[in-house]
Design an enzyme around this catalytic site. Structure first.
Site, short mmCIF file in Angstrom:
data_model
loop_
_atom_site.label_atom_id
_atom_site.label_comp_id
_atom_site.label_asym_id
_atom_site.label_seq_id
_atom_site.Cartn_x
_atom_site.Cartn_y
_atom_site.Cartn_z
N GLU A 177 48.75 51.07 35.65
CA GLU A 177 47.64 50.47 36.50
C GLU A 177 47.80 50.82 38.03
OE1 GLU A 177 46.75 46.49 35.77
OE2 GLU A 177 44.80 46.44 37.17
N LYS A 219 44.81 52.74 33.58
CA LYS A 219 44.06 51.65 33.94
C LYS A 219 43.69 51.83 35.32
CE LYS A 219 43.52 46.51 33.76
NZ LYS A 219 43.85 45.59 32.83
P1 13P Z 1 40.21 42.21 36.43
O1 13P Z 1 39.44 42.91 35.20
O2 13P Z 1 40.13 40.75 36.50
O3 13P Z 1 40.61 43.11 37.61
O4 13P Z 1 41.74 42.23 35.66
C1 13P Z 1 42.28 43.34 35.04
C2 13P Z 1 43.99 43.30 35.19
O5 13P Z 1 44.65 43.20 34.16
C3 13P Z 1 44.28 43.54 36.65
O6 13P Z 1 45.53 43.72 36.79
#
Ligand code: 13P
Length: 341
Positions: A177, A219
């Protein structure tokens, strides 16, 4: 390539299903609870997450996996059942956030580096034994005057790739991510440019660190203007720009891309995903890995009261169902049909 990793990664992004990010750290969940006037005690955190995992329809039909915080992975429901078992019983996969958060980066004012690599191999072994089959690590890239810098992006990409390698060695699928934040007043073009750069550097590092792309899930953020930008973008623009940047940077070997919601409204997060899926002709699955866009509604409905549990579960199930429809590219058609009826 390890077949188990591939199978789990594919399951995480299977048709019409997405990931629930319920891995708020103790300080983040406190912020969410403050907003609904609930004290952040261990018991309240347990009760809240238990109600999500006991939302039968949502968990069975729309949620392929749940990202947990360390505390939740070890917690038991009120009746003594491990919360992990509730998730597994619904046919969903437990996952675990393993980063230790984004910390100010030495010599890089205004930028952060995500920590948590020390001792990670040992922790992953324990997490696997506790039932986790995938993990998450979030790198944070802010857009501002003179940032991000190549040095900070490189450090964060390297840490993401080292984390991903450690996960795969432990038979755990890494969610990679790299989040480009939507704070600030920059336009959509600047978000595109930074997202492209970050993804290119991240995939370069993943290659150097020998990460098997077939056994991971990306992600990313969507390509959106900053929240304070004077010109906001249409749903079609966000969808086109996001798919364009992903096609330019993400190899087809990656089985799926599960977006974060990043502070978008519930409906925007759903509409954007739906529009992207409808563009079609994509080499990977697109789905959701939302935190706020799946939980804001149930949190508000619950507000810490036992008598609101059913309403909170209904709110969660509704958002999960809307996002499931979006992941299938069927959300806007259903909205139209509803209006016409
Ligand atoms: P949000 O969808 O609230 O951005 O959170 C996703 C997430 O796991 C952020 O690390």
């Amino acid at each position: 390539m390890n077949a188990e990793l591939e199978t789990i990664a594919q399951k995480m992004v299977s048709d019409g299903k997405g990931i629930l990010a319920a891995d708020e750290s103790t300080s983040t969940i406190k912020k969410r609870f403050d907003a609904i006037g609930v004290e952040s005690t261990e018991e309240n955190r347990r009760d809240y997450r238990e109600l999500l995992f006991r939302s039968d329809e949502a968990m069975k039909e729309y949620i392929s996996g749940v990202i947990l915080f360390d505390e939740t992975l070890r917690q038991k429901a009120k009746d003594g059942t491990p919360l992990v078992s509730l998730i597994q019983q619904a046919g969903s996969i437990p996952g675990i956030k393993v980063d230790a958060g984004a910390k100010p980066m030495a010599l890089f004012p205004g930028e952060t580096i995500t920590e948590g690599l020390d001792g990670l191999a040992g922790r992953l072994k324990e997490y696997y034994d506790l039932g986790a089959r995938f993990a998450k690590w979030r790198a944070v890239i802010d857009i501002g005057a003179g940032i991000p810098t190549p040095g900070a992006v490189a450090a964060n990409a390297h840490a993401l790739a080292r984390y991903a390698a450690l996960c795969q060695e432990a038979n755990i699928v890494p969610i990679v991510e790299p989040e480009v934040l939507m704070d600030g007043d920059h336009g959509i073009e600047r978000c595109y440019e930074v997202t492209e750069y970050v993804l290119r550097v991240v995939f370069g590092e993943l290659y150097q660190q020998r990460v098997a792309l077939e056994g991971m899930v990306l992600k990313p953020n969507m390509v959106v203007p900053g929240k304070k930008a004077r010109t906001q973008a249409s749903v079609a623009q966000v969808a086109e720009q996001t798919v364009r940047v992903l096609k330019a940077t993400v190899p087809a070997a990656v089985p799926g891309i599960a977006f974060l919601s990043g502070g978008q409204s519930d409906e925007d997060a759903t509409a954007h995903l739906d529009a992207m899926v409808k563009l079609g002709n994509l080499p990977w699955k697109l789905t959701y890995s939302y935190g706020r866009a799946l939980q804001a509604a149930p949190q508000k409905a619950w507000s810490g009261k036992a008598e609101n549990v059913a309403a909170a579960q209904a709110a969660f199930t509704h958002r999960a169902r809307m996002n499931s429809l979006a992941a299938l590219g069927r959300w806007s058609a259903e909205q139209e049909a509803k209006k016409a009826a």
